[in-house]
Write a protein that holds these residues in place. Sequence first.
Motif, PDB file in Angstrom:
ATOM      1  N   ILE A  15       3.819   0.371  -8.378  1.00  0.00           N
ATOM      2  CA  ILE A  15       2.713  -0.468  -8.848  1.00  0.00           C
ATOM      3  C   ILE A  15       2.702  -0.502 -10.373  1.00  0.00           C
ATOM      4  O   ILE A  15       2.854   0.527 -11.033  1.00  0.00           O
ATOM      5  N   SER A  16       2.507  -1.696 -10.935  1.00  0.00           N
ATOM      6  CA  SER A  16       2.224  -1.816 -12.364  1.00  0.00           C
ATOM      7  C   SER A  16       1.413  -3.083 -12.599  1.00  0.00           C
ATOM      8  O   SER A  16       1.029  -3.771 -11.651  1.00  0.00           O
ATOM      9  N   TYR A  17       1.166  -3.402 -13.873  1.00  0.00           N
ATOM     10  CA  TYR A  17       0.248  -4.491 -14.203  1.00  0.00           C
ATOM     11  C   TYR A  17       0.847  -5.880 -14.056  1.00  0.00           C
ATOM     12  O   TYR A  17       0.116  -6.862 -13.962  1.00  0.00           O
ATOM     13  N   GLY A  18       2.192  -6.001 -14.070  1.00  0.00           N
ATOM     14  CA  GLY A  18       2.779  -7.334 -14.001  1.00  0.00           C
ATOM     15  C   GLY A  18       4.281  -7.293 -13.834  1.00  0.00           C
ATOM     16  O   GLY A  18       4.912  -6.233 -13.916  1.00  0.00           O
ATOM     17  N   TYR A  45      13.804  -1.192  -4.370  1.00  0.00           N
ATOM     18  CA  TYR A  45      12.603  -1.165  -5.208  1.00  0.00           C
ATOM     19  C   TYR A  45      11.634  -2.231  -4.718  1.00  0.00           C
ATOM     20  O   TYR A  45      11.865  -3.432  -4.862  1.00  0.00           O
ATOM     21  N   LEU A  46      10.540  -1.773  -4.121  1.00  0.00           N
ATOM     22  CA  LEU A  46       9.480  -2.656  -3.651  1.00  0.00           C
ATOM     23  C   LEU A  46       8.357  -2.560  -4.679  1.00  0.00           C
ATOM     24  O   LEU A  46       7.677  -1.542  -4.768  1.00  0.00           O
ATOM     25  N   PHE A  47       8.196  -3.620  -5.451  1.00  0.00           N
ATOM     26  CA  PHE A  47       7.311  -3.592  -6.615  1.00  0.00           C
ATOM     27  C   PHE A  47       6.147  -4.552  -6.416  1.00  0.00           C
ATOM     28  O   PHE A  47       6.336  -5.704  -6.024  1.00  0.00           O
ATOM     29  N   HIS A 103       2.990   2.956 -12.300  1.00  0.00           N
ATOM     30  CA  HIS A 103       3.296   2.857 -13.725  1.00  0.00           C
ATOM     31  C   HIS A 103       2.078   2.437 -14.539  1.00  0.00           C
ATOM     32  O   HIS A 103       1.973   2.794 -15.710  1.00  0.00           O
ATOM     33  N   HIS A 104       1.182   1.684 -13.911  1.00  0.00           N
ATOM     34  CA  HIS A 104      -0.025   1.275 -14.639  1.00  0.00           C
ATOM     35  C   HIS A 104      -1.068   0.778 -13.655  1.00  0.00           C
ATOM     36  O   HIS A 104      -0.731   0.209 -12.616  1.00  0.00           O
TER      37      HIS A 104
END
Length: 392
Positions: A15-18, A45-47, A103-104
């Motif tokens: 997980i991250s912001y974008g 990588y599942l993002f 991550h964010h």
Amino acid sequence: MKKIKIENKKAVLSISYGNYFKFHGGTDKVIQSHRKVLKKKKISYLFISPKVRKISENKGFFHFWEIMIDDVCYGLVDSNELLGIIGTLHQEKDVEIIGLHVHHLLRVFIPDVKIIWDNIKLPITMFIHDYYTICENYFLLRNKEEFCGGEQVNKKKCESCCFYKKVKKRAEGVRSLLYEYQNRIIAVIPSHYAREIWLIAYKEFEDRAFVVPHLELHGSYKGNMNQLKKRNKVKVAFIGLQAEMKGWEIWKDSIRNMDRHKELEFFYLGTGQERIHEVQNIEVSFQTMGEDAMIKTLRKYEIDCVVLWSIWPETYSLTFFECYASNVFVITNENSGNIAAMVRKYGNGTILREGRDLKKILEDEENFKNIINQWRNGCQYGPERLVDNERG
């Protein structure tokens, strides 16, 4: 949604912001390095990153995830649909999620995170890139001016800050999330300096917070270490984001009216669009030119000095290590966090107190050149290569 393809039987959910291909920050560069390391280990990588959409005038706004699998975007899903996709991948292709990365949490809807974590009961690795988990004003600058310390948001500390009313509720939500899942969270922090600050707010995580630098330093680079002669101009650059928090405004003030100083040549290296008289702009982007784009550019133009004037306590600073790997003298300030800490460690620069000191050192051209030459006499070479730390 188009048919999903996945490269491997094992995957990490991150997980991250974008979208890490669309942003140019250090967090995005680190995510790309993680993707590369995992790919080499045959781990997919599942993002996911948060999106808000208004479905209709009557129904208001809804929270979604933009989902990417192995760098391919598959559109928007809600948390339950995401879990359904993961379940289908497991049933049809025997894909197993082996880790949860964060991550964010910027723009992330906390109830959606809880749905995922409650259904995928794995250890959670939380990478600390800045201080967002302490305050939504993740530079920790009171009124954008001075470092306010690592304590959690509270009335006594924060009431005089212009951000207090805006960030109070979010800070409470993030803090509650971390403590609810404390026994599953491992905090990975890129420097000892940042760990000390983060643990002021999260002292209960003392045994769950580990320092893992983003990079390993390999070899010895011996270029760009010749003595500057009287006829040589000193090449001085500002690199990276043209942002106030990175010291952009102080840099502009420091080089204003410097036309008469003919012994200095000024550069800007990065993706920013603002142009300054007498400064040569050179576009540098890891997104389009590769992860070592800045090192190649610093070496190509034989930059003598870079100003890294962050006014917030950086948790790591990839740009510092790019300078170090190019044998570039670094000028920073005592409030720049890990930048100042690394300058002290490696001795490849000077640490000043305030902006007027920066202008002063640049204006005394002869002394400035002597400072750089004296440092070069010591032959303290930087690394030949920066390599992604696979432990991260």
